[in-house]
Each structure stands twice: as structure tokens, then as C-alpha cells.
Write a protein that holds these residues in place. Sequence first.
Motif, short mmCIF file in Angstrom:
data_model
loop_
_atom_site.label_atom_id
_atom_site.label_comp_id
_atom_site.label_asym_id
_atom_site.label_seq_id
_atom_site.Cartn_x
_atom_site.Cartn_y
_atom_site.Cartn_z
N THR A 125 18.33 17.67 -24.90
CA THR A 125 17.97 17.11 -23.60
C THR A 125 18.19 18.17 -22.52
OG1 THR A 125 18.18 15.18 -22.15
CG2 THR A 125 20.24 16.08 -23.03
N HIS A 126 17.55 17.95 -21.37
CA HIS A 126 17.65 18.91 -20.27
C HIS A 126 18.05 18.14 -19.02
CE1 HIS A 126 16.87 22.48 -17.97
NE2 HIS A 126 15.87 21.95 -17.28
N CYS A 127 18.92 18.72 -18.20
CA CYS A 127 19.41 18.09 -16.97
C CYS A 127 20.24 16.86 -17.32
CB CYS A 127 18.24 17.75 -16.04
SG CYS A 127 18.78 17.32 -14.36
N ASN A 128 20.27 15.87 -16.43
CA ASN A 128 21.02 14.65 -16.70
C ASN A 128 20.16 13.46 -16.34
OD1 ASN A 128 23.03 12.48 -15.09
ND2 ASN A 128 23.55 13.00 -17.17
N SER A 129 19.82 12.68 -17.36
CA SER A 129 18.98 11.50 -17.15
C SER A 129 19.68 10.27 -17.70
CB SER A 129 17.64 11.70 -17.86
OG SER A 129 17.06 10.45 -18.16
N ASP A 189 15.49 18.09 -33.91
CA ASP A 189 14.52 17.15 -34.49
C ASP A 189 13.66 16.49 -33.42
OD1 ASP A 189 15.49 17.16 -37.33
OD2 ASP A 189 17.34 16.58 -36.32
N LEU A 190 14.22 16.34 -32.21
CA LEU A 190 13.51 15.61 -31.17
C LEU A 190 14.05 16.05 -29.80
CD1 LEU A 190 11.50 13.16 -30.87
CD2 LEU A 190 13.51 11.70 -30.75
N VAL A 191 13.16 16.12 -28.80
CA VAL A 191 13.60 16.38 -27.42
C VAL A 191 13.42 15.09 -26.64
CG1 VAL A 191 13.12 17.64 -25.29
CG2 VAL A 191 12.98 18.84 -27.48
N ILE A 192 14.42 14.71 -25.87
CA ILE A 192 14.28 13.54 -24.97
C ILE A 192 14.76 13.93 -23.58
CG2 ILE A 192 14.84 11.12 -24.53
CD1 ILE A 192 15.40 10.72 -27.47
N VAL A 193 13.89 13.76 -22.59
CA VAL A 193 14.25 14.06 -21.20
C VAL A 193 13.88 12.86 -20.32
CG1 VAL A 193 13.91 16.57 -21.44
CG2 VAL A 193 11.99 15.13 -20.71
N GLY A 194 14.37 12.88 -19.08
CA GLY A 194 14.03 11.84 -18.11
C GLY A 194 12.83 12.25 -17.28
N ALA A 195 12.62 11.54 -16.16
CA ALA A 195 11.47 11.82 -15.29
C ALA A 195 11.81 11.57 -13.84
CB ALA A 195 10.30 10.93 -15.68
N SER A 203 1.10 13.58 -16.75
CA SER A 203 1.98 14.75 -16.72
C SER A 203 3.34 14.34 -16.16
CB SER A 203 1.37 15.86 -15.87
OG SER A 203 0.20 16.32 -16.50
N LEU A 204 4.33 15.13 -16.53
CA LEU A 204 5.71 14.79 -16.19
C LEU A 204 6.29 15.75 -15.16
CD1 LEU A 204 8.61 13.57 -16.78
CD2 LEU A 204 8.73 15.18 -18.70
N CYS A 226 9.59 11.49 -23.29
CA CYS A 226 10.10 11.31 -21.94
C CYS A 226 10.54 9.85 -21.78
CB CYS A 226 8.97 11.64 -20.97
SG CYS A 226 9.24 11.03 -19.32
N ALA A 227 11.69 9.64 -21.16
CA ALA A 227 12.19 8.28 -20.91
C ALA A 227 12.01 7.99 -19.42
CB ALA A 227 13.67 8.21 -21.29
N ALA A 228 11.15 7.04 -19.10
CA ALA A 228 10.85 6.80 -17.67
C ALA A 228 10.59 5.33 -17.38
CB ALA A 228 9.63 7.62 -17.26
N GLU A 229 11.34 4.76 -16.44
CA GLU A 229 11.05 3.41 -15.98
C GLU A 229 9.67 3.45 -15.29
OE1 GLU A 229 13.67 5.39 -15.62
OE2 GLU A 229 15.27 4.36 -14.55
N THR A 230 8.98 2.29 -15.27
CA THR A 230 7.61 2.32 -14.72
C THR A 230 7.59 2.64 -13.22
OG1 THR A 230 7.71 -0.09 -14.56
CG2 THR A 230 6.51 0.82 -16.43
N TYR A 231 8.72 2.43 -12.51
CA TYR A 231 8.71 2.79 -11.08
C TYR A 231 8.82 4.31 -10.86
CZ TYR A 231 13.80 2.63 -11.67
OH TYR A 231 15.08 2.83 -12.14
N LYS A 232 8.83 5.07 -11.96
CA LYS A 232 8.77 6.54 -11.82
C LYS A 232 7.31 7.03 -11.85
CE LYS A 232 13.39 7.19 -12.88
NZ LYS A 232 13.94 7.49 -14.18
#
Length: 315
Positions: A125-129, A189-195, A203-204, A226-232
Motif C-alpha cells: 500500500t502507499h500513503c495512508n488510507s 501479490d496485490l496492491v491496495i491503495v485509497g483515493a 482514473s485515480l 483501489c478502495a474508494a467510497e462512492t463520494y470520492k
Amino acid sequence: MILMTALTETAEKIKNMEIRGAGKIARSAAEAMKEEALSIKTKDIKEFNRRMEDAYNILYSTRPTAVSLPNALRAVMRYKADTVEDAKTAIAANADAFISGSENAVKKIGEIGAHRIKDGDTIMTHCNSSAAFAIFETAYRQGKDINVIATETRPRQQGYVTVDFLQKSGIPTTLILDSAVRYTMKKVDLVIVGADAVTVNGSLVNKVGTSQVALAANEARVGFVCAAETYKFSPRTLFGEMVEIEERDPTEVLCNELRAKWPNLKISNPAFDITPHKYIDMIITEIGAISPEMAYWVIKDKLGWELEEAAEASM
Ligand code: RUB
């Protein structure tokens, strides 16, 4: 002298990043709008509306990139009332609904995203989400043996916040330098980041460096989620607008002493970058795991934005 109120205090904390991360920024702004509304003493609805508009503008101007902020502010301001009392009730209800909706969305993302994680996975992961963290925590609680690799995230080291969350939850964690992403990708195995924002073409927009992580994942054939609530999701991009990338203070990159040593040195400090949709395998939202190509549908059908409305909001 500007009088510090609860609202200007929240605005200041968002600006200086004491409050940070798109979800937390949105929830804090909604709460500040509610407190502001309840603290206004006037009985004159026009005066009340004007003061709420001012509050909206103060919070809106704090940080330009996370679209969760204007989306939260608009959700709170969606009221029509003839009296101040009715307006206060509507604003408080809107703010509470936004905050609980946002918290539930993060929880739901955790549950949906955890299905993507297999026992024994190493996830970068990158940054803090908080949305990405919800996935790690849910998967770990389900008994999956995972290891999370967190990037340091120069210059503000949000990676330390991620490491702190992970360590407190007991999740095996490895901290790496941002420059070690490509070298380390072969173990992932997998990358997961926020938005901070998802545009109409899927695009993110996320912490600067995210697009490099995505490139390295693509090269190594590692899934990028990418993990993102729809209000993003950004309604204005439906109207063709670009998401503004925040340029932060150069002192975050280089201390004043060295800046004085090289007075002609230019410093560029963009806080976010854009990952093209072709590098994103999936966006996990509270309404399900979707492909980036579905962003248009989320903005139009889930958020209920039409082209005319997006045009109006951009004025
Ligand atoms: C934070 C950042 C996060 C997103 C998502 O940037 O890029 O990945 O905001 O966070 P900054 P969350 O530290 O500059 O605010 O999932 O918590 O909303």
C-alpha cells in the motif's frame, strides 16, 4: 485579526494536515458545518443562509484535490427551509447521515475487499488510507495470514501512520522507502491503495507516487486495486473539468537551511498524481467491486449527477 471558531479551527487543521485523508477530511467538514449551523444565533433565514455559504467557502478552499470534501459540503447544504430552526434541523440531519453513511461505506469496503485477499498474501500500500486499512483489518480478523508492505510516503511520511495502525492491529508489516517500490514488487501479490478522487473515465487521483506503484505493479503483473467510497467520485469531471492537483509548500521537501544555501533552486511538491484507468484492475466501493469503466455510471446513477448539474456546480 480573524476570530478562531470551531469551523475555522477545523479548516486550519485540514490545511495543515492535522486532519488528513479524504474520508476523514469529508467527515470532519460535515461535522464542522453542523456545529456552525447550530451555533448561529440569528432568526433571520437570509442571514443564516449567507453565513452557511461563508462556512462552505472557508472549508471548500482548504485543500483542492480530495473530491470527498465538496461532495460532503454539498450533501450537508442540500436543504430548503423557511425558518432558521428548520434549516438547523435539516443541516444536522444531513451531516449525521453523511458521517454515518461514510463510516458504513468504509466498513462495507473492508468486507468486500477482504474477499480479494488470500491466505498468505503480501499486499503493498502507499500513503495512508482508511478504506484500504479496513480491507487489511477485515482480512486479518478473518484469520488470513497477511503481510502488508507500506511505503514511507515522502515528504509527510503518511506511511508511518499506516505502520502504526497495522502494528496496533497485530498485522505483520514491512516499511520500505518509496524508491524501493519496483525492487520490492516481485514479493507482492496485490496492491491496495485509497483515493482522493476517481474521475469519470475511471482514473485515480491519489497520493503522489501512486502512479509509479501502479506502473511497477503492471510490469510485474501484480493486481492493482483501489478502495474508494462512492463520494470520492468526481461529478465535475463529467463536465470535462480536471481534478486540481494540490501543490504544497517547498519546505515539506527541503529544509529552510538548504533552501537558503541554494537560493536559485526550484522545488516542485505536487501532493497527488493520476493513475490512468488502464492500470487499475478494480475499484472497491461500498456498492460493490467495479471496473474503472463504471465510474460514469457511479457519478450519474448512484450520485445522481446530470451534465447540467455538474455545469452549475462548476460556476
Ligand atoms: C491521503 C491519501 C489517501 C486518500 C484516501 O493524502 O492520498 O490515500 O486520501 O484516504 P493526504 P482515505 O495525506 O495528503 O491527505 O481512504 O482515508 O479516505
